[in-house]
Design an enzyme around this catalytic site. Structure first.
Site, PDB file in Angstrom:
ATOM      1  N   GLN A 188      23.524  44.469  59.985  1.00 24.75           N
ATOM      2  CA  GLN A 188      23.919  45.855  59.726  1.00 24.75           C
ATOM      3  C   GLN A 188      25.426  45.941  59.485  1.00 24.75           C
ATOM      4  O   GLN A 188      25.889  46.646  58.593  1.00 24.75           O
ATOM      5  CB  GLN A 188      23.509  46.716  60.921  1.00 24.75           C
ATOM      6  CG  GLN A 188      24.078  48.109  60.918  1.00 24.75           C
ATOM      7  CD  GLN A 188      23.507  48.939  62.044  1.00 24.75           C
ATOM      8  OE1 GLN A 188      22.381  49.410  61.980  1.00 24.75           O
ATOM      9  NE2 GLN A 188      24.272  49.120  63.101  1.00 24.75           N
ATOM     10  N   HIS A 193      26.750  50.635  74.180  1.00 22.18           N
ATOM     11  CA  HIS A 193      27.405  51.719  73.445  1.00 22.18           C
ATOM     12  C   HIS A 193      28.751  52.071  74.103  1.00 22.18           C
ATOM     13  O   HIS A 193      29.744  52.281  73.423  1.00 22.18           O
ATOM     14  CB  HIS A 193      26.535  52.987  73.454  1.00 22.18           C
ATOM     15  CG  HIS A 193      25.221  52.849  72.746  1.00 22.18           C
ATOM     16  ND1 HIS A 193      24.017  52.960  73.395  1.00 22.18           N
ATOM     17  CD2 HIS A 193      24.914  52.628  71.441  1.00 22.18           C
ATOM     18  CE1 HIS A 193      23.028  52.831  72.523  1.00 22.18           C
ATOM     19  NE2 HIS A 193      23.533  52.615  71.332  1.00 22.18           N
ATOM     20  N   GLY A 233      21.770  57.378  70.027  1.00 23.74           N
ATOM     21  CA  GLY A 233      21.578  57.937  71.364  1.00 23.74           C
ATOM     22  C   GLY A 233      20.834  56.987  72.289  1.00 23.74           C
ATOM     23  O   GLY A 233      20.781  55.783  72.036  1.00 23.74           O
ATOM     24  N   ALA A 234      20.262  57.555  73.375  1.00 22.05           N
ATOM     25  CA  ALA A 234      19.695  56.742  74.463  1.00 22.05           C
ATOM     26  C   ALA A 234      20.753  55.705  74.859  1.00 22.05           C
ATOM     27  O   ALA A 234      20.516  54.503  74.832  1.00 22.05           O
ATOM     28  CB  ALA A 234      18.385  56.084  74.051  1.00 22.05           C
ATOM     29  N   LEU A 235      21.918  56.225  75.201  1.00 24.16           N
ATOM     30  CA  LEU A 235      23.109  55.379  75.356  1.00 24.16           C
ATOM     31  C   LEU A 235      22.990  54.441  76.553  1.00 24.16           C
ATOM     32  O   LEU A 235      22.378  54.758  77.568  1.00 24.16           O
ATOM     33  CB  LEU A 235      24.344  56.266  75.511  1.00 24.16           C
ATOM     34  CG  LEU A 235      24.630  57.206  74.330  1.00 24.16           C
ATOM     35  CD1 LEU A 235      25.883  58.031  74.612  1.00 24.16           C
ATOM     36  CD2 LEU A 235      24.762  56.445  73.013  1.00 24.16           C
ATOM     37  N   HIS A 236      23.597  53.276  76.405  1.00 22.64           N
ATOM     38  CA  HIS A 236      23.644  52.277  77.477  1.00 22.64           C
ATOM     39  C   HIS A 236      25.041  51.658  77.486  1.00 22.64           C
ATOM     40  O   HIS A 236      25.907  52.037  76.675  1.00 22.64           O
ATOM     41  CB  HIS A 236      22.545  51.229  77.275  1.00 22.64           C
ATOM     42  CG  HIS A 236      22.529  50.633  75.894  1.00 22.64           C
ATOM     43  ND1 HIS A 236      23.540  49.833  75.415  1.00 22.64           N
ATOM     44  CD2 HIS A 236      21.632  50.738  74.872  1.00 22.64           C
ATOM     45  CE1 HIS A 236      23.255  49.449  74.182  1.00 22.64           C
ATOM     46  NE2 HIS A 236      22.110  49.998  73.825  1.00 22.64           N
TER      47      HIS A 236
END
Ligand code: AMP
Length: 279
Positions: free
Chosen positions: A152, A34, A28-31
């Site tokens: 990752q 994303h 979340g806390a999308l930018h």
């Protein structure tokens, strides 16, 4: 746009449609970084599932977990304009951790021994656990990840191979601010002067890329640290050059290998990562 909180309903919906599905796991806390994954996923799938879940087991520091930026209302308003075929999956803890909040143990060989794996204890066990659960809960044809978290990506590739998960992984380029700063949810913790200072991370990585064949790795590390720590607010946690294959840091760069520079830098209290390929 549809919002699901349970995989039962989500799977029932997708199965009834018989469509191809692209998954984008996020915290979340999308930018715009994303959103670039969402765009790419829509080019290749009928439906796009974006998951929003702040995964407790991948944090090695409680205050980092508690302070992780979140704004679900804003996230949903950013996603709405995309398409009717976007699905937001917001699982509760029990969806991901039916037997209690604890990560699985995996063997990733050399892939989790250095860089993020070294400095964030158990981080990749946590990442692999949540991604394995998300894959199980959404059964995507493809899943999209950003190159910013290159280590990752390698871990998830290994996970998919080890568990024989039938999902194709797609690595997507890093989206940056005009000044070069890699977009990150954590940038929300930076004030405007820190954002300016943080742009030296990418700037200096580009310099390293220009000059890497004239120095050995220790010298390059010193050049990087000196330049970054020119500002008192910036502190380098690590500088590593490693082959993309095994992610083992090297001391001398030889030709014909896919090397990448990986760094973690504190800007005040905020820890940022970035990387650049040398080929
Ligand atoms: P996060 O929400 O930070 O866990 O990130 C979710 C996904 O978005 C991961 O695959 C990240 O690598 C990717 N991502 C994060 N920042 C960027 C960026 N600046 N450009 C492209 N992808 C990104």
């Amino acid at each position: 746009m549809l919002v699901f909180k349970t995989s039962l309903k989500l799977k029932k919906f997708l199965n009834s449609k018989g469509v191809s599905v692209g998954l984008i796991p996020t915290m979340g806390a999308l930018h715009t970084g994303h959103l670039s994954l969402v765009e790419r996923a829509f080019e290749e799938n009928d439906y796009v599932v974006i998951s929003i879940y702040i995964n407790p087991t991948q944090f090695n520091n409680l205050s980092d977990f508690k302070n992780y930026p979140q704004n679900q209302k804003k996230d949903i308003s950013l996603l709405k304009p995309f398409s009717k075929k976007i699905i937001v999956y917001i699982p509760e803890n029990k969806e991901i951790y039916p037997d209690g909040i604890k990560s699985n143990s995996y063997d990733f060989g050399s892939l989790d021994q250095h860089m993020e794996g070294k400095f964030r204890d158990n981080h990749f066990n946590g990442v692999a656990t949540v991604v394995e659960a998300l894959f199980k809960n959404t059964t995507p044809n493809k899943a999209y990840f950003g190159e910013k978290d290159f280590q990752q990506f390698k871990i998830i590739k290994s996970l998919v191979e080890q568990k024989r998960i039938n999902t194709k992984l797609i690595l997507c380029p890093i989206v940056r601010e005009k000044n070069g700063l890699a977009l990150s949810s954590r940038n929300k913790h930076l004030n405007s002067s820190q954002k300016k200072l943080a742009s030296s991370i990418h700037f200096t990585l580009k310099k390293i890329k220009r000059i890497y064949d004239q120095y050995d790795v220790n010298e390059l590390e010193k050049i990087f640290i000196d330049k970054i720590e020119d500002s008192k607010q910036l502190k380098v946690e690590y500088f590593c050059i490693a082959s993309e294959n095994d992610l083992i840091p090297i001391k001398n760069i030889v030709n014909n290998k896919n090397f990448r520079v990986f760094v973690a830098v504190y800007v005040g209290q905020t820890r940022l990562i970035d990387n650049i390929k040398l080929y």
